[in-house]
Design an enzyme around this catalytic site. Structure first.
Site, PDB file in Angstrom:
ATOM      1  N   ALA A   1      -9.437   1.514   9.564  1.00 25.08           N
ATOM      2  CA  ALA A   1      -8.499   1.267  10.665  1.00 25.08           C
ATOM      3  C   ALA A   1      -8.978   2.012  11.912  1.00 25.08           C
ATOM      4  O   ALA A   1      -9.587   1.421  12.801  1.00 25.08           O
ATOM      5  CB  ALA A   1      -7.084   1.697  10.275  1.00 25.08           C
ATOM      6  N   SER A   2      -8.740   3.329  11.939  1.00 23.98           N
ATOM      7  CA  SER A   2      -9.081   4.104  13.129  1.00 23.98           C
ATOM      8  C   SER A   2     -10.545   3.945  13.514  1.00 23.98           C
ATOM      9  O   SER A   2     -10.867   3.834  14.700  1.00 23.98           O
ATOM     10  CB  SER A   2      -8.792   5.593  12.886  1.00 23.98           C
ATOM     11  OG  SER A   2      -7.473   5.788  12.453  1.00 23.98           O
TER      12      SER A   2
ATOM     13  N   GLY B   1      -7.727   9.520   9.750  1.00 21.75           N
ATOM     14  CA  GLY B   1      -7.983   9.658  11.178  1.00 21.75           C
ATOM     15  C   GLY B   1      -8.997  10.724  11.567  1.00 21.75           C
ATOM     16  O   GLY B   1      -9.272  10.903  12.752  1.00 21.75           O
TER      17      GLY B   1
ATOM     18  N   ALA C   1      -9.416   5.792   4.351  1.00 22.80           N
ATOM     19  CA  ALA C   1      -9.179   6.999   5.158  1.00 22.80           C
ATOM     20  C   ALA C   1     -10.422   7.844   5.398  1.00 22.80           C
ATOM     21  O   ALA C   1     -11.246   8.042   4.521  1.00 22.80           O
ATOM     22  CB  ALA C   1      -8.101   7.876   4.551  1.00 22.80           C
ATOM     23  N   GLY C   2     -10.511   8.321   6.625  1.00 21.34           N
ATOM     24  CA  GLY C   2     -11.507   9.314   6.986  1.00 21.34           C
ATOM     25  C   GLY C   2     -12.842   8.793   7.456  1.00 21.34           C
ATOM     26  O   GLY C   2     -13.677   9.565   7.904  1.00 21.34           O
TER      27      GLY C   2
ATOM     28  N   LYS D   1       0.882  -1.177   0.000  1.00 22.71           N
ATOM     29  CA  LYS D   1       0.000   0.000   0.000  1.00 22.71           C
ATOM     30  C   LYS D   1       0.915   1.221   0.000  1.00 22.71           C
ATOM     31  O   LYS D   1       1.572   1.516   1.002  1.00 22.71           O
ATOM     32  CB  LYS D   1      -0.916  -0.002   1.226  1.00 22.71           C
ATOM     33  CG  LYS D   1      -1.855   1.203   1.241  1.00 22.71           C
ATOM     34  CD  LYS D   1      -2.592   1.338   2.552  1.00 22.71           C
ATOM     35  CE  LYS D   1      -3.240   2.710   2.639  1.00 22.71           C
ATOM     36  NZ  LYS D   1      -3.726   3.005   3.999  1.00 22.71           N
TER      37      LYS D   1
END
Lengths: 268, 77
Positions: free
Chosen positions: A217-218, A169, A195-196, A108
């Protein structure tokens, strides 16, 4: 009743093929921010993911290489990232270290700016993608929500583009759904929203917009209950894929009654 | 003196990359770099920012002035 066979959510084709590899889920699990390896393991299992990201960092004394065997035991194929790299040269070195350490040519690719946004740096990203493709890597390119940049990356030979819905994040969700839909409609390679995201509805929307997969993830690992959120994301991705295939109704500016006007009994 | 993962390090006479890695992870490594315990090893080494393939760890002696980085997979992304 009609003769058509209803689509069963339980038998929906959930596999996604990238670089000739059939993945069991369209949810890719990011491992960053997990409170512990134990909680991460439970969240990975709940997510149904078959592909998990890792970062490459200096070995800490006494810690060993615990994450690699853990994720392997969980049946995860590994997607090492180049997170934290600000130049193409740094990203290429990190990718080469990952290939040597983990025995995979999947990477990635993240080449980002160091200004607090962690947004992709397009010239460095294109430079790194070209180099890594030339070295035989299968590049999953983390990019912003720019359809032109996504097309440029595809033309360089990356195997997937990964546009961010919003900065890493932030939990702001998909800030430009139109661009994400445009990227998905034009790409001939898999599009993975990355993301986001803040919650499962963001993943659902990504799939409704035509993305092929979602990486979270987050949003999962920092949730109050990561295992429950991993389950929610799994279901969100499935719901979004099913809704996309089902075909949404067109948007209208005025209401259309859903009950018949004929036969209504009125008082006057 | 050389640098390993950002810290000064004084190698033993004749110490190789294989010796260094085995010491850092606390596992015995075969001459080809595979763990003797039969498990997998998720570690890579760069010297002066160039990857040293596992197959060359035993043949590569540490030398003064080198910058050695030993990396592994951690949570991220």
């Amino acid at each position: 009743m009609t003769d058509s066979t209803p689509t069963d959510t339980l038998t929906i084709d959930d596999t996604l093929t990238i670089d000739g590899v059939a993945l069991p889920s369209r949810l890719i699990m990011g491992t960053g921010h997990a409170a512990s390896h134990e909680i991460l393991a439970k969240a990975v299992e709940a997510s149904g993911s078959g592909l998990a990201t890792v970062a490459m960092r200096r070995l800490k004394p006494g810690e060993g290489d615990r994450l690699f065997p853990l994720l392997s035991r969980l049946g995860q194929r590994l997607l090492p990232n180049t997170a934290g790299c600000h130049t193409a040269a740094d990203a290429v070195l990190t990718a080469e270290l990952a290939r040597e350490a983990l025995g995979t040519d999947w990477v990635k690719l993240e080449v980002v700016v160091d200004d607090g946004t962690i947004l992709p740096d397009p010239p460095e990203l294109l430079d790194a993608a070209k180099t890594l493709v030339g070295k035989g890597f299968k590049v999953f390119a983390y990019t912003n929500d720019d359809p032109v940049l996504a097309t440029r990356l595809e033309s360089l030979g990356v195997v997937a583009v990964m546009p961010g819905g919003s900065p890493i994040g932030t939990g702001l969700g998909i800030l430009n759904p139109h661009n994400i839909e445009l990227i998905a409609s034009r790409a001939q390679i898999p599009v993975v929203l990355d993301a986001g995201q803040g919650t499962a509805s963001d993943a659902c929307l990504a799939m409704e917009l035509g993305c092929d997969a979602v990486l979270a993830a987050s949003a999962i690992n920092l949730a109050a209950d990561p295992v429950a959120m991993a389950t929610a994301f799994r279901l969100g991705v499935q719901a979004g894929l099913l809704a996309r295939r089902a075909g949404r109704i067109p948007r209208r500016s005025l209401a259309v009654a859903s009950s018949p006007s004929e036969g209504l009994v009125t008082a006057s | 003196m050389l640098t390993v993962n950002g810290e000064d390090y004084q190698p033993h006479p004749g110490e190789t990359v294989l010796d260094l890695v085995a010491g850092r992870i606390g596992r015995t490594l075969e001459p080809d770099g595979r763990p003797a315990d039969g498990g997998r090893l998720g570690v890579a080494v760069a010297i002066d920012r160039a990857v040293v393939p596992r197959s060359r760890w035993q043949a590569t002696e540490l030398a003064p002035g080198q910058t050695v980085d030993i990396v592994t997979a951690v949570q991220g992304g």
